[in-house]
Structures are given as C-alpha cells and as structure tokens.
Scaffold this active site. Structure first.
Site, PDB file in Angstrom:
ATOM      1  N   HIS A 154      -1.410  27.587 -29.626  1.00 35.11           N
ATOM      2  CA  HIS A 154      -1.265  28.752 -30.487  1.00 35.11           C
ATOM      3  C   HIS A 154      -1.858  28.491 -31.871  1.00 35.11           C
ATOM      4  CE1 HIS A 154       1.965  30.892 -27.946  1.00 35.11           C
ATOM      5  NE2 HIS A 154       1.593  29.817 -27.254  1.00 35.11           N
ATOM      6  N   ASP A 184       3.355  22.558 -27.615  1.00 35.94           N
ATOM      7  CA  ASP A 184       4.346  21.575 -27.202  1.00 35.94           C
ATOM      8  C   ASP A 184       3.571  20.265 -27.093  1.00 35.94           C
ATOM      9  OD1 ASP A 184       6.068  23.709 -26.940  1.00 35.94           O
ATOM     10  OD2 ASP A 184       6.622  23.272 -24.867  1.00 35.94           O
ATOM     11  N   SER A 192      -4.204  16.915 -22.554  1.00 32.11           N
ATOM     12  CA  SER A 192      -5.242  17.411 -23.440  1.00 32.11           C
ATOM     13  C   SER A 192      -4.781  17.268 -24.883  1.00 32.11           C
ATOM     14  CB  SER A 192      -5.548  18.877 -23.135  1.00 32.11           C
ATOM     15  OG  SER A 192      -5.716  19.077 -21.747  1.00 32.11           O
TER      16      SER A 192
END
Length: 359
Positions: free
Chosen positions: A224, A166, A318
């Site tokens: 991911h 996301d 991040s």
C-alpha cells in the site's frame, strides 16, 4: 533444453528431499541456525513485552538451499557456477506457472489448507472466506483482507508515514547506515537502486532516509502507499536476477536490491500544506520464486492517499523499499530505528505508523 530441465528437476528435488520441518525446536538450536546464517530472529513491536523476538518460520529444505546458494558470497557459494543463476530464473518462472494453474482444483485446495496450517493464517481476516473460490495457488497467495483488519491511523495526517506492507521492517536515517549495518552488496547505492542500468534519470541524494519492507511467504502480499497524498511521476522496470531477499543473501556480498527484477516508481509527496512537493522513490522488488509484481493503483499522473492499495506480488518472498530525501525530514519511530541499528528486523503490519515527516 532437456539438460536444463533435468538440472532444474535435480535442484528442486534435492532441496525438497532434505525435509520439511519448519522451525528448529529449541532456542539453542535456533541460536546455532542464526550463527551459521541459516535463519534469523525478528522483533515483534506488538508483542508482550514489546519487541519480543521470534525465530522466523521457514521449511528446513529452504534454509539449507539458501545457505548453499547465498552463504559466503558469490565466489564461494553454488552461484559461482554460472548456470545456477539461469536455473534460479527458470525455477521462478516455472513456480509462477504452477501457482497460476487452475486445472487441478483438488491440488489447489490441498495447497491452501497446508499453507494455512504451516503459516498459521487467520482466515477470519480474509475478504473472501470461502476457500473454494480461490481457483489457483496465487489467488490465495495474494488474497485480499477485510478493510477493517488493517486500519489506517490518523488518515488525514499527511505527515505520517505508514508501513507499506505486512513485513519485516528495517529503517535508517541515512542509506549509508543501511550499507554499514544491513545491505552488504557492493553495488548498492540510492542511484543504482532507483535507476535502470546505464541510466541516471531518477535522482535522490545519497543521504536519503530508507525503509526496507521485507515480505515473507506467510505475509499478506499486497502493498500500500506509505504516504499521501502522493502523485506518481514516473515508472521504470529494471533488473533480471532472482536472488532471495532473505537476510541470508542481503547480509552477504550479493547485489540483491540493485540486481533483482524490480519496478521503480518516482512520486511526489506534500507532507505540509503550502510547501513544495518532495520527490521520493518506491521500489517493488521481485525475488526467488516470485512470479510477478502487479500494480493495481499506481498510474502515472494519478494521486493516492496513504493506505490505498498500490499493488501485489505473486508467490514468493518479496521486498519494497521507500527512499525519502533529507528535505522530507523523516523521523522514524524510536523502537524501529533502535532495532534496525542493531541489525534486527521488526515485524509490522500494513498501514501501521512507522514514522513522521517534520518538514
């Protein structure tokens, strides 16, 4: 040591006393914030109409603090004072300790409720919906989601590239384009990004395609695998700075991505059966107030499918960066590339399609 703690307390207190408003309350004021590099717009590809922009949520004291620290480059900002960088590191380490503290459950629950309200977190998406089960701030920050809320499109299509997180996404056909449009740090290069200082073991051409996945505090903070099946070949840790990954610093003369603490993974990807594996890099970059980067499924020698969890970040914004060589023949989705070439990030969700290999 006492002097460092005193300075740290003063710096933290100064930012927090400036106020806690989240968003300037008019479009005119938002435009002013963007003009003076104290905020930014993001396009939302899933909005109606598509790519409608929004002003990114952020506490006002954070905006002002980052402006003071990162505007106009290192020689003019507060970072011209060498001790400030050391304080940023100490602030990040101390914030990590606070976010891992389980001794004050009432404070943890208050934080969680405030965080949900501030960033409009949809608790229906959480794998664990009983908020009292989160014993620390960080446990909630790197919360897991239900498996069905971030579906994997075309899971058997090995050519498809998904969003690793996301995030607010930028994509470029060539890393040199990223340097011209988005990344202003003088030391930025593919070689500097994917290697430990003084080492040139990892190699990818400078003409490689690049995807920059920036995670804001509101985002789901697990990342991911963007392609698969992909095999992890090597990993190395590099960097020691704790600059913010917000555009305030990335668009100025700070070597955010090549100086920040980061974990570099080299992998191999076979987008087409019967053809040689293609090497690519995936870099997990820590930032200001980030406690740590933790790999959960990125073991050297193992293979992973697209969409499988790779790791997570503890508290703070991040960034992940994926770099694909020309041999991968990456074609980014048109809307993402158009926005990026205008210097506009696009909000995407993890696993969402962002491009495809034409190799």
């Amino acid at each position: 040591m006492k002097e460092d703690k005193s300075s740290l307390d003063k710096l933290s207190g100064y930012f927090k006393k400036l106020g806690c408003s989240i968003i300037p309350n008019s479009e005119e004021l938002q435009d002013d914030f963007v003009y003076y590099k104290m905020g930014n717009y993001v396009a939302n590809r899933n909005a109606s109409p598509p790519n409608d922009r929004f002003f990114e949520t952020m506490p006002i004291y954070v905006r002002i603090g980052m402006h003071l620290l990162f505007y106009s480059g290192k020689k003019k900002s507060l970072l011209r004072f060498g001790r400030i960088e050391n304080l940023l590191k100490k602030m990040s380490e101390r914030e990590g300790e606070i976010y891992n503290d389980s001794t004050k459950p009432e404070e943890v629950q208050t934080f969680i409720q405030n965080f949900i309200k501030t960033y409009s977190i949809d608790t229906e998406d959480l794998e664990e919906q009983d908020l009292t089960k989160y014993k620390t701030r960080n446990e909630f920050f790197y919360r897991k989601l239900k498996k069905d809320v971030r579906p994997i499109p075309e899971p058997d299509n090995t050519k498809l590239i998904g969003s690793a997180a996301d995030c607010r996404l930028m994509v470029f056909d060539n890393a040199d384009d990223a340097k011209k449009i988005w990344i202003k740090g003088r030391q930025f290069s593919v070689k500097e990004l994917i290697n430990k200082k003084g080492d040139e073991t990892n190699k990818l051409p400078e003409g490689s395609s690049i995807a920059i996945y920036r995670l804001a505090p509101a985002d789901y903070h697990r990342y991911h695998h963007p392609v698969g099946a992909a095999k992890v070949v090597s990993q190395v840790h590099s960097g020691e700075e704790f600059y913010t990954v917000n555009p305030d610093a990335v668009n100025e003369n700070f070597d955010v991505f090549t100086a920040n603490t980061r974990d570099i993974s080299m992998l191999e990807w076979t987008p087409a059966d019967g053809k040689p594996a293609i090497p690519f890099a995936f870099v997990s970059i820590g930032a200001l107030l980030v406690g740590s980067n933790v790999f959960t499924n990125a073991t050297k020698g193992s293979s992973y499918k697209r969409g499988e969890e790779m790791g997570y970040f503890a508290y703070g914004g991040s960034t992940c960066i994926a770099i694909f060589p020309p041999d991968a023949k990456v074609k980014w989705d048109d809307d993402l590339l158009t926005n990026s070439n205008k210097g506009i990030e696009t909000l995407v969700k993890v696993n969402e399609r962002i491009g495809v290999s034409e190799a």
